[in-house]
Structure formats: C-alpha cells, structure tokens
Design an enzyme around this catalytic site. Structure first.
Site, PDB file in Angstrom:
ATOM      1  N   CYS A  65       0.876  -1.178   0.000  1.00  0.00           N
ATOM      2  CA  CYS A  65       0.000   0.000   0.000  1.00  0.00           C
ATOM      3  C   CYS A  65       0.908   1.221   0.000  1.00  0.00           C
ATOM      4  O   CYS A  65       2.052   1.127  -0.455  1.00  0.00           O
ATOM      5  CB  CYS A  65      -0.983  -0.038   1.172  1.00  0.00           C
ATOM      6  SG  CYS A  65      -0.259  -0.080   2.820  1.00  0.00           S
ATOM      7  N   THR A  67       2.192   2.896   2.626  1.00  0.00           N
ATOM      8  CA  THR A  67       3.263   2.727   3.622  1.00  0.00           C
ATOM      9  C   THR A  67       3.594   1.267   3.924  1.00  0.00           C
ATOM     10  O   THR A  67       4.653   0.996   4.486  1.00  0.00           O
ATOM     11  CB  THR A  67       2.821   3.344   4.972  1.00  0.00           C
ATOM     12  OG1 THR A  67       1.598   2.689   5.373  1.00  0.00           O
ATOM     13  CG2 THR A  67       2.585   4.841   4.849  1.00  0.00           C
ATOM     14  N   HIS A  98      13.398 -15.649  12.192  1.00  0.00           N
ATOM     15  CA  HIS A  98      12.970 -15.688  13.601  1.00  0.00           C
ATOM     16  C   HIS A  98      11.461 -15.695  13.806  1.00  0.00           C
ATOM     17  O   HIS A  98      10.988 -16.257  14.792  1.00  0.00           O
ATOM     18  CB  HIS A  98      13.563 -14.481  14.361  1.00  0.00           C
ATOM     19  CG  HIS A  98      15.039 -14.593  14.574  1.00  0.00           C
ATOM     20  ND1 HIS A  98      15.750 -13.718  15.363  1.00  0.00           N
ATOM     21  CD2 HIS A  98      15.958 -15.486  14.091  1.00  0.00           C
ATOM     22  CE1 HIS A  98      17.029 -14.058  15.367  1.00  0.00           C
ATOM     23  NE2 HIS A  98      17.193 -15.126  14.596  1.00  0.00           N
ATOM     24  N   HIS A 133      12.999 -20.252  18.360  1.00  0.00           N
ATOM     25  CA  HIS A 133      12.032 -19.303  17.775  1.00  0.00           C
ATOM     26  C   HIS A 133      10.642 -19.920  17.646  1.00  0.00           C
ATOM     27  O   HIS A 133       9.650 -19.210  17.669  1.00  0.00           O
ATOM     28  CB  HIS A 133      12.537 -18.807  16.419  1.00  0.00           C
ATOM     29  CG  HIS A 133      13.878 -18.162  16.524  1.00  0.00           C
ATOM     30  ND1 HIS A 133      14.077 -16.993  17.219  1.00  0.00           N
ATOM     31  CD2 HIS A 133      15.101 -18.554  16.064  1.00  0.00           C
ATOM     32  CE1 HIS A 133      15.366 -16.672  17.187  1.00  0.00           C
ATOM     33  NE2 HIS A 133      16.007 -17.604  16.496  1.00  0.00           N
TER      34      HIS A 133
HETATM   35  C1  RB5 Z   1      -3.981   5.258   0.891  1.00  0.00           C
HETATM   36  O1  RB5 Z   1      -3.962   6.613   0.642  1.00  0.00           O
HETATM   37  C2  RB5 Z   1      -3.069   4.940   2.076  1.00  0.00           C
HETATM   38  O2  RB5 Z   1      -3.665   5.361   3.243  1.00  0.00           O
HETATM   39  C3  RB5 Z   1      -2.771   3.470   2.126  1.00  0.00           C
HETATM   40  O3  RB5 Z   1      -2.193   3.071   0.930  1.00  0.00           O
HETATM   41  C4  RB5 Z   1      -1.799   2.979   3.186  1.00  0.00           C
HETATM   42  O4  RB5 Z   1      -0.625   3.714   3.173  1.00  0.00           O
HETATM   43  C5  RB5 Z   1      -2.328   2.759   4.529  1.00  0.00           C
HETATM   44  O5  RB5 Z   1      -1.631   2.281   5.427  1.00  0.00           O
END
Ligand code: RB5
Length: 148
Positions: A65, A67, A98, A133
């Site tokens: 996504c 992030t 791990h 682990h």
């Molecule tokens: C979408 O704009 C963004 O919020 C999504 O891709 C992501 O980064 C969420 O964690």
C-alpha cells in the site's frame, strides 16, 4: 512456490514491478489486484491475500500500500497470519528466520523499486530457523487463540 499478491491504489506501479520480478524468477503468483486507475480499501485486499495463505493455496503473501503499515495491520487480524511490514533488508530476512512471517508488506511511498525487489527476494528465499524461535511463534498462536 506460489505467492498471493495485492495492492491498493497507492501501490499499483510497485506491485507490477514485483509481479515482473516474480515472473522473471519463474515464481507462480495470484494477483488479487488492484490495477492502475482502480481504487481499493487496503483491508479488503489484505483479507483476500491472507485467505489464500491460510487456506494454503499460496505459500506466502505480499501486500503493498502507500506505507505497508495499513496492510500489515489488517493482515495481522487474520488468524494464522504473521505479517511483517519491512522497509529494510535485515528485517525482511530476520522476519523469516525468527518470526516465520508468512506475509511481507511494504509501501510504494517508502521503498524504491530496487529495494522492493530485494526485500521480496530475501523474504522468499530465507527459511525459518525453528528451534527457540518456534516456542515464541507458539506463544503468538496462543495469544491468537485466546481472542474471542
Ligand atoms: C492510501 O492513501 C493509504 O492510506 C494506504 O495506501 C496505506 O498507506 C495505509 O496504510
């Protein structure tokens, strides 16, 4: 080896880069989408990819996504999933060694194409170490089983 992969609208380009890498390596994959220009809420994509993993129709999942964080949060709600959001090589390697992670998450707004491919490569090619682990993985599973 078979991979289930998915992305939201913030990551369609990087998803294609990863799919091309998998193709080059001869690794089979199920792409749940979404394509460039389509919109998706990341938890829905995470759930679809994780279903393939828990039902053993895929060995690993890859979720991308903006992030990688939202995808990992949603993925870790699925029983049996150990998703790791990684933006460095060391973590991608050690979460296999791990944590026996079965889903790798990262963000198109965080990592470049070169690093993304390296993260996928090391994640898919690093075995779980087991031993001490395994006990810790079992504790994670116990916590999961306590949830109503
Ligand atoms: C979408 O704009 C963004 O919020 C999504 O891709 C992501 O980064 C969420 O964690």
């Amino acid at each position: 080896m078979k991979i289930a992969i998915g992305n939201d609208h913030a990551a369609s380009q990087l998803k294609m880069t990863v799919c091309n890498f998998l193709k080059e390596k001869g690794i089979e994959y199920i792409d749940v989408g979404v394509a460039e220009g389509e919109k998706a809420d990341y938890p829905n994509i995470a759930e679809q990819v994780c279903k393939f993993v828990v039902e053993k129709q895929a060995d690993f999942g890859i979720l991308i996504c903006g992030t990688g964080v939202g995808m990992s949060m949603a993925a870790n709600k699925v029983k049996g999933i150990r998703a790791a959001c990684c933006s460095d090589y060391f973590s991608a390697k050690y979460t296999r060694l791990h944590n026996d992670a079965n889903v790798l998450c990262f963000g198109q707004r965080v990592v470049g194409e070169g690093l993304a491919v390296e993260l996928v490569d090391v994640f898919l090619n690093t075995p779980f170490e087991g031993g001490r682990h395994q006990r810790r993985i079992d504790i994670i599973t116990e916590i999961e089983n306590k949830q109503k």
